[in-house]
Design a protein around this motif. Structure first.
Motif, PDB file in Angstrom:
ATOM      1  N   MET A 116     -10.565  -4.077  13.997  1.00  0.00           N
ATOM      2  CA  MET A 116     -10.477  -4.690  13.378  1.00  0.00           C
ATOM      3  C   MET A 116     -10.675  -4.101  11.765  1.00  0.00           C
ATOM      4  O   MET A 116      -9.856  -3.944  10.350  1.00  0.00           O
ATOM      5  N   ALA A 117     -11.960  -3.928  11.754  1.00  0.00           N
ATOM      6  CA  ALA A 117     -12.562  -2.994  10.531  1.00  0.00           C
ATOM      7  C   ALA A 117     -12.302  -1.477  10.409  1.00  0.00           C
ATOM      8  O   ALA A 117     -11.603  -1.135   9.292  1.00  0.00           O
ATOM      9  N   PHE A 118     -11.349  -0.931  11.633  1.00  0.00           N
ATOM     10  CA  PHE A 118     -11.024   0.071  11.190  1.00  0.00           C
ATOM     11  C   PHE A 118      -9.381   0.303  11.531  1.00  0.00           C
ATOM     12  O   PHE A 118      -8.938   1.183  10.856  1.00  0.00           O
ATOM     13  N   THR A 119      -8.818  -0.657  11.397  1.00  0.00           N
ATOM     14  CA  THR A 119      -7.374  -0.985  11.336  1.00  0.00           C
ATOM     15  C   THR A 119      -7.111  -1.028   9.696  1.00  0.00           C
ATOM     16  O   THR A 119      -6.351  -0.723   9.372  1.00  0.00           O
ATOM     17  N   TYR A 120      -8.180  -2.101   8.887  1.00  0.00           N
ATOM     18  CA  TYR A 120      -8.000  -2.581   7.788  1.00  0.00           C
ATOM     19  C   TYR A 120      -8.541  -0.797   6.869  1.00  0.00           C
ATOM     20  O   TYR A 120      -7.680  -0.506   6.044  1.00  0.00           O
ATOM     21  N   ALA A 121      -9.000  -0.409   7.618  1.00  0.00           N
ATOM     22  CA  ALA A 121      -9.718   0.950   6.854  1.00  0.00           C
ATOM     23  C   ALA A 121      -8.441   1.934   7.057  1.00  0.00           C
ATOM     24  O   ALA A 121      -7.973   2.669   6.429  1.00  0.00           O
ATOM     25  N   ALA A 122      -7.613   2.108   8.347  1.00  0.00           N
ATOM     26  CA  ALA A 122      -6.832   3.531   8.491  1.00  0.00           C
ATOM     27  C   ALA A 122      -5.500   2.578   6.824  1.00  0.00           C
ATOM     28  O   ALA A 122      -4.434   3.881   6.490  1.00  0.00           O
ATOM     29  N   ILE A 123      -5.281   1.181   7.033  1.00  0.00           N
ATOM     30  CA  ILE A 123      -4.501   0.968   5.919  1.00  0.00           C
ATOM     31  C   ILE A 123      -4.742   1.136   4.767  1.00  0.00           C
ATOM     32  O   ILE A 123      -3.841   1.961   3.734  1.00  0.00           O
ATOM     33  N   GLY A 124      -5.803   0.918   4.404  1.00  0.00           N
ATOM     34  CA  GLY A 124      -6.227   1.707   2.912  1.00  0.00           C
ATOM     35  C   GLY A 124      -6.603   2.790   2.569  1.00  0.00           C
ATOM     36  O   GLY A 124      -6.266   3.161   1.729  1.00  0.00           O
ATOM     37  N   PHE A 125      -6.805   4.045   3.529  1.00  0.00           N
ATOM     38  CA  PHE A 125      -6.983   5.436   3.816  1.00  0.00           C
ATOM     39  C   PHE A 125      -5.610   5.736   4.251  1.00  0.00           C
ATOM     40  O   PHE A 125      -5.145   6.704   3.285  1.00  0.00           O
ATOM     41  N   GLY A 126      -5.022   5.185   5.006  1.00  0.00           N
ATOM     42  CA  GLY A 126      -3.300   5.946   5.667  1.00  0.00           C
ATOM     43  C   GLY A 126      -2.790   5.570   4.735  1.00  0.00           C
ATOM     44  O   GLY A 126      -1.891   6.322   4.809  1.00  0.00           O
ATOM     45  N   ILE A 127      -1.880   4.678   3.801  1.00  0.00           N
ATOM     46  CA  ILE A 127      -0.516   4.478   3.134  1.00  0.00           C
ATOM     47  C   ILE A 127      -1.246   5.212   1.875  1.00  0.00           C
ATOM     48  O   ILE A 127      -1.619   5.619   1.432  1.00  0.00           O
ATOM     49  N   ASN A 128       0.292   5.661   1.446  1.00  0.00           N
ATOM     50  CA  ASN A 128       0.421   7.012   0.465  1.00  0.00           C
ATOM     51  C   ASN A 128       2.250   6.544   0.121  1.00  0.00           C
ATOM     52  O   ASN A 128       2.754   6.098   0.582  1.00  0.00           O
ATOM     53  N   LYS A 129       2.564   6.695  -1.478  1.00  0.00           N
ATOM     54  CA  LYS A 129       3.510   6.952  -1.316  1.00  0.00           C
ATOM     55  C   LYS A 129       4.789   7.920  -0.780  1.00  0.00           C
ATOM     56  O   LYS A 129       6.024   6.901  -0.745  1.00  0.00           O
ATOM     57  N   ALA A 130       4.024   8.120   0.215  1.00  0.00           N
ATOM     58  CA  ALA A 130       5.166   9.050   1.272  1.00  0.00           C
ATOM     59  C   ALA A 130       5.456   8.375   1.926  1.00  0.00           C
ATOM     60  O   ALA A 130       6.665   7.935   2.872  1.00  0.00           O
ATOM     61  N   ASN A 131       4.804   7.522   2.987  1.00  0.00           N
ATOM     62  CA  ASN A 131       4.827   6.494   3.931  1.00  0.00           C
ATOM     63  C   ASN A 131       5.238   5.424   3.704  1.00  0.00           C
ATOM     64  O   ASN A 131       5.092   4.855   4.737  1.00  0.00           O
ATOM     65  N   ALA A 132       4.935   4.222   2.531  1.00  0.00           N
ATOM     66  CA  ALA A 132       4.878   3.793   1.780  1.00  0.00           C
ATOM     67  C   ALA A 132       6.678   2.543   1.821  1.00  0.00           C
ATOM     68  O   ALA A 132       6.914   1.581   2.883  1.00  0.00           O
ATOM     69  N   LYS A 133       7.573   3.727   2.866  1.00  0.00           N
ATOM     70  CA  LYS A 133       8.921   3.379   2.352  1.00  0.00           C
ATOM     71  C   LYS A 133       8.826   3.110   3.887  1.00  0.00           C
ATOM     72  O   LYS A 133       9.562   2.268   4.177  1.00  0.00           O
ATOM     73  N   TYR A 134       8.394   3.385   4.487  1.00  0.00           N
ATOM     74  CA  TYR A 134       8.164   2.887   6.659  1.00  0.00           C
ATOM     75  C   TYR A 134       7.612   1.881   6.673  1.00  0.00           C
ATOM     76  O   TYR A 134       7.498   1.472   7.668  1.00  0.00           O
ATOM     77  N   LEU A 135       5.932   2.268   5.689  1.00  0.00           N
ATOM     78  CA  LEU A 135       4.949   1.061   6.317  1.00  0.00           C
ATOM     79  C   LEU A 135       5.010  -0.390   5.368  1.00  0.00           C
ATOM     80  O   LEU A 135       4.395  -1.652   5.625  1.00  0.00           O
ATOM     81  N   LEU A 136       5.522   0.145   4.289  1.00  0.00           N
ATOM     82  CA  LEU A 136       5.670  -1.195   3.818  1.00  0.00           C
ATOM     83  C   LEU A 136       6.286  -2.267   3.412  1.00  0.00           C
ATOM     84  O   LEU A 136       7.171  -2.424   3.228  1.00  0.00           O
ATOM     85  N   ALA A 137       5.968  -4.000   4.244  1.00  0.00           N
ATOM     86  CA  ALA A 137       7.051  -5.255   4.309  1.00  0.00           C
ATOM     87  C   ALA A 137       8.004  -5.410   2.789  1.00  0.00           C
ATOM     88  O   ALA A 137       7.060  -5.357   2.694  1.00  0.00           O
ATOM     89  N   GLY A 138       9.180  -5.373   2.640  1.00  0.00           N
ATOM     90  CA  GLY A 138      10.110  -5.504   1.707  1.00  0.00           C
ATOM     91  C   GLY A 138      10.020  -4.567   0.815  1.00  0.00           C
ATOM     92  O   GLY A 138      11.295  -4.329   0.588  1.00  0.00           O
ATOM     93  N   TYR A 139       9.301  -3.575   0.830  1.00  0.00           N
ATOM     94  CA  TYR A 139       9.254  -1.960  -0.142  1.00  0.00           C
ATOM     95  C   TYR A 139      10.622  -1.543   1.575  1.00  0.00           C
ATOM     96  O   TYR A 139      11.195  -0.138   0.823  1.00  0.00           O
TER      97      TYR A 139
END
Length: 124
Positions: free
Chosen positions: A28-51
């Motif tokens: 769980m800790a690594f998953t949350y860290a991966a989201i926090g460090f991995g998401i960015n403007k370029a991949n948000a259109k694929y990863l963020l629900a709603g967006y």
């Protein structure tokens, strides 16, 4: 993970029940860290629900930079929460009670996240 998942891992003989719990917490800790460090403007259109389901016009009107400035620090801090909360509960509880309370406590940061999200981005 639920108690059923932990029992499945445990009964297969690959881990002890305690190891399965520690694995869950670290995962769980690594998953949350991966989201926090991995998401960015370029991949948000694929990863963020709603967006990711917005049309191009609505997506261009949405302030993704401000949203990421809110989301990324939250998940980076959240990556510490499973471990810290488990250690804290270990001082006052034990056994299945500790695991059940710990599981319920994991909801608290998301309630805070939703409350803060709706205050900051209520019109988006």
């Amino acid at each position: 993970f639920s108690r059923v998942t932990i029992n499945l891992i445990y009964t297969e003989g690959t881990m002890t029940e305690e190891q399965a719990i520690y694995f869950t917490i670290i995962f769980m800790a690594f998953t949350y860290a991966a989201i926090g460090f991995g998401i960015n403007k370029a991949n948000a259109k694929y990863l963020l629900a709603g967006y990711n389901t917005m049309g191009k016009q609505k997506r261009s009107e949405f302030d993704i930079d401000a949203y990421l400035d809110f989301l990324k620090p939250f998940f980076k801090k959240l990556s510490l929460f499973p471990i810290v909360s488990f250690i804290a509960l270990s001082f006052i509880l034990n056994g299945e009670t500790k695991i059940m309370i710990w599981s319920l406590v994991q909801i608290i940061p998301f309630a805070y996240f939703l409350r803060t999200h709706f205050k900051k981005f209520k019109n988006d």
